[in-house]
Scaffold this motif. Structure first.
Motif, mmCIF file in Angstrom:
data_model
loop_
_atom_site.group_PDB
_atom_site.id
_atom_site.type_symbol
_atom_site.label_atom_id
_atom_site.label_comp_id
_atom_site.label_asym_id
_atom_site.label_seq_id
_atom_site.Cartn_x
_atom_site.Cartn_y
_atom_site.Cartn_z
ATOM 1 N N MET A 1 0.842 -1.190 0.000
ATOM 2 C CA MET A 1 0.000 0.000 0.000
ATOM 3 C C MET A 1 0.877 1.241 0.000
ATOM 4 N N HIS A 2 0.413 2.252 -0.682
ATOM 5 C CA HIS A 2 1.203 3.461 -0.909
ATOM 6 C C HIS A 2 0.391 4.662 -0.431
ATOM 7 N N GLY A 3 1.005 5.511 0.365
ATOM 8 C CA GLY A 3 0.334 6.714 0.840
ATOM 9 C C GLY A 3 1.238 7.923 0.737
ATOM 10 N N TYR A 5 1.467 12.287 1.681
ATOM 11 C CA TYR A 5 0.903 13.407 2.432
ATOM 12 C C TYR A 5 1.854 14.591 2.338
ATOM 13 N N LYS A 6 1.325 15.716 1.873
ATOM 14 C CA LYS A 6 2.096 16.948 1.818
ATOM 15 C C LYS A 6 1.909 17.669 3.148
ATOM 16 N N VAL A 7 2.972 17.740 3.938
ATOM 17 C CA VAL A 7 2.903 18.428 5.224
ATOM 18 C C VAL A 7 2.602 19.897 4.969
ATOM 19 N N PRO A 8 1.544 20.458 5.562
ATOM 20 C CA PRO A 8 1.226 21.869 5.325
ATOM 21 C C PRO A 8 2.419 22.770 5.610
ATOM 22 N N GLY A 9 2.803 23.549 4.607
ATOM 23 C CA GLY A 9 3.956 24.417 4.748
ATOM 24 C C GLY A 9 5.274 23.681 4.694
ATOM 25 N N GLY A 10 5.225 22.374 4.419
ATOM 26 C CA GLY A 10 6.442 21.567 4.428
ATOM 27 C C GLY A 10 6.604 20.769 3.153
ATOM 28 N N LYS A 11 7.069 19.537 3.301
ATOM 29 C CA LYS A 11 7.438 18.715 2.161
ATOM 30 C C LYS A 11 6.551 17.478 2.052
ATOM 31 N N LEU A 12 6.767 16.741 0.943
ATOM 32 C CA LEU A 12 5.991 15.541 0.687
ATOM 33 C C LEU A 12 6.572 14.347 1.454
ATOM 34 N N VAL A 13 5.686 13.603 2.107
ATOM 35 C CA VAL A 13 6.059 12.363 2.789
ATOM 36 C C VAL A 13 5.387 11.211 2.050
ATOM 37 N N VAL A 14 6.177 10.196 1.713
ATOM 38 C CA VAL A 14 5.675 9.025 0.995
ATOM 39 C C VAL A 14 5.930 7.788 1.854
ATOM 40 N N VAL A 15 4.918 6.953 1.989
ATOM 41 C CA VAL A 15 5.043 5.729 2.777
ATOM 42 C C VAL A 15 4.560 4.542 1.945
ATOM 43 N N ASP A 16 5.390 3.513 1.894
ATOM 44 C CA ASP A 16 4.988 2.214 1.352
ATOM 45 C C ASP A 16 4.963 1.234 2.508
ATOM 46 N N VAL A 17 3.876 0.498 2.649
ATOM 47 C CA VAL A 17 3.687 -0.339 3.824
ATOM 48 C C VAL A 17 2.737 -1.487 3.496
ATOM 49 N N GLU A 18 2.861 -2.561 4.219
ATOM 50 C CA GLU A 18 1.913 -3.665 4.127
ATOM 51 C C GLU A 18 1.317 -3.909 5.514
ATOM 52 N N ALA A 19 0.120 -4.452 5.523
ATOM 53 C CA ALA A 19 -0.516 -4.860 6.777
ATOM 54 C C ALA A 19 -0.624 -6.381 6.767
ATOM 55 N N GLU A 20 0.105 -7.033 7.671
ATOM 56 C CA GLU A 20 0.098 -8.482 7.740
ATOM 57 C C GLU A 20 -0.247 -8.921 9.159
ATOM 58 N N ASP A 21 -1.267 -9.757 9.269
ATOM 59 C CA ASP A 21 -1.705 -10.256 10.580
ATOM 60 C C ASP A 21 -1.995 -9.111 11.550
ATOM 61 N N GLY A 22 -2.538 -8.023 11.017
ATOM 62 C CA GLY A 22 -2.966 -6.920 11.859
ATOM 63 C C GLY A 22 -1.873 -5.969 12.297
ATOM 64 N N VAL A 23 -0.660 -6.102 11.741
ATOM 65 C CA VAL A 23 0.418 -5.175 12.105
ATOM 66 C C VAL A 23 1.100 -4.651 10.843
ATOM 67 N N LEU A 90 -2.983 3.018 4.336
ATOM 68 C CA LEU A 90 -3.860 1.934 4.775
ATOM 69 C C LEU A 90 -5.304 2.153 4.340
ATOM 70 N N ALA A 91 -5.687 3.424 4.175
ATOM 71 C CA ALA A 91 -7.058 3.742 3.757
ATOM 72 C C ALA A 91 -7.203 3.792 2.246
ATOM 73 N N HIS A 92 -6.115 3.529 1.526
ATOM 74 C CA HIS A 92 -6.127 3.594 0.060
ATOM 75 C C HIS A 92 -6.553 4.984 -0.422
ATOM 76 N N ALA A 93 -6.017 6.005 0.211
ATOM 77 C CA ALA A 93 -6.346 7.378 -0.164
ATOM 78 C C ALA A 93 -5.778 7.696 -1.537
#
Length: 354
Positions: A1-3, A5-23, A90-93
């Motif tokens: 999953m890929h997310g 977020y542009k921090v207001p007044g700041g820079k872009l944050v990119v996260v790649d993550v998986e959810a496995e067994d609830g973590v 995680l929310a597939h935004a």
């Protein structure tokens, strides 16, 4: 999953993550931010690895803060911003650039019709029949627009409004009263899919949807910032206020968000005080003694004609996300006109909170 977020007044944050067994697993944080020392990035990734997948952004930020090396410096980045990017993944935004944006900028309309157009167009976005839309308003008459939950008698001086020929309408979003006059106000609406703000708190969604206009103002030499919950301010005073309304999709899905902003280009402060009942508590809450000092017009800060300010805002949006000119369809306009007549011009709606 890929997310992202542009921090207001700041820079872009990119996260790649998986959810496995609830973590959270295989967490990788990246972006165009600045972070020292280098090993701090590994610390961020380790802090998120293994966290429960339902952890909210604030708790994720706390894990990051606890794991950062002593003396870590972040520039354009915050721990909470990373947490929000995780939640969005995680929310597939979706992201701004995932859409084909449409611009509507037509001739002056009555205040009641503007209220109706907001409801109709955002409903069309929620139903998937209209692309995400930036609508720039032109006012056909002076007006006071009160928030959905405000008391009519507490907010508006009826005699003052009648004396100045100011129409009073109630919008579907919450927030405070706005005093507008043709030529003195810049108002726009964003009707966006709910997926664009998935993973964001209500407060964070305001900052996220306002970020593009802060950039546009910066290009005009105005250093502006988001002031929670719904103001845009400069060191000279408030220049804009925002409000939102969430509309559920026809299948109960994310639907759409209406985010509209009114900016003061110029202002007749004496007339505003004649029409609005601005209480002492509201003034003291803003840390000022005079309502005239609460709002600082864009005309003085930019030195530009109103039309030039609007054009630069539109150009800034287009440069960031793309923007094709569109129009209100005949069917949308017909529905909006009927809604303006039956709802937004009716005493029952306007005085629903007397």
């Amino acid at each position: 999953m890929h997310g992202e977020y542009k921090v207001p007044g700041g820079k872009l944050v990119v996260v790649d993550v998986e959810a496995e067994d609830g973590v959270l697993r295989h967490v990788r944080v990246a972006g165009d931010f600045f972070l020292e020392p280098d090993e701090a990035l590994d610390a961020v990734n380790r802090a998120l690895e293994g966290a429960p997948a339902d952890t909210d952004a604030a708790a994720l930020a706390a894990r990051i803060d606890a794991a950062l090396p002593e003396g870590t410096v972040m520039y354009g980045l915050t721990s909470e911003g990373v947490g929000i990017a995780v939640r969005r993944a995680l929310a597939h935004a979706t992201d701004w650039t995932d859409y084909d944006w449409q611009l509507i900028h037509e001739g002056p309309q009555s205040p009641a019709l503007h209220m109706a157009l907001d409801e109709v167009l955002t409903g069309e976005v929620a139903a998937g029949r209209r692309p995400p839309t930036l609508r720039v308003w032109e006012w056909g008459a002076p007006a006071v627009i009160i928030g959905s939950f405000q008391s009519l008698r507490n907010e508006v001086d009826a005699e003052g409004a009648a004396r100045h020929g100011v129409e009073v309408v109630r919008r579907i979003s919450g927030g405070g009263a706005m005093f507008v006059e043709p030529g003195n106000t810049i108002t726009y609406s964003l009707s966006v899919p709910g997926a664009l703000v998935q993973g964001l708190s209500f407060q964070d969604s305001y900052a996220y949807l306002d970020d593009w206009v802060l950039g546009a103002l910066g290009d005009m030499g105005i250093r502006a910032w988001y002031q929670p919950l719904n103001d845009i301010a400069t060191d000279q005073g408030k220049i804009a206020g925002a409000a939102q309304k969430r509309i559920v999709g026809p299948d109960g899905g994310p639907g759409a968000v209406l985010h509209h902003v009114t900016m003061s280009y110029d202002i007749d402060a004496d007339k505003m005080l004649d029409v609005l009942r601005i209480g002492r508590e509201k003034l003291s809450d803003k840390g000022v003694k005079s309502a005239k000092k609460r709002v600082d017009p864009l005309r003085r800060q930019t030195g530009l004609p109103r039309e030039a300010v609007i054009e630069r805002m539109i150009d800034s949006f287009r440069g960031r996300y793309g923007l094709a000119r569109g129009k209100v369809t005949d069917e949308e306009l017909s529905r909006a006109r009927e809604l303006a007549r039956a709802k937004f011009s009716s005493p029952a709606w306007t005085a629903r909170v007397p």
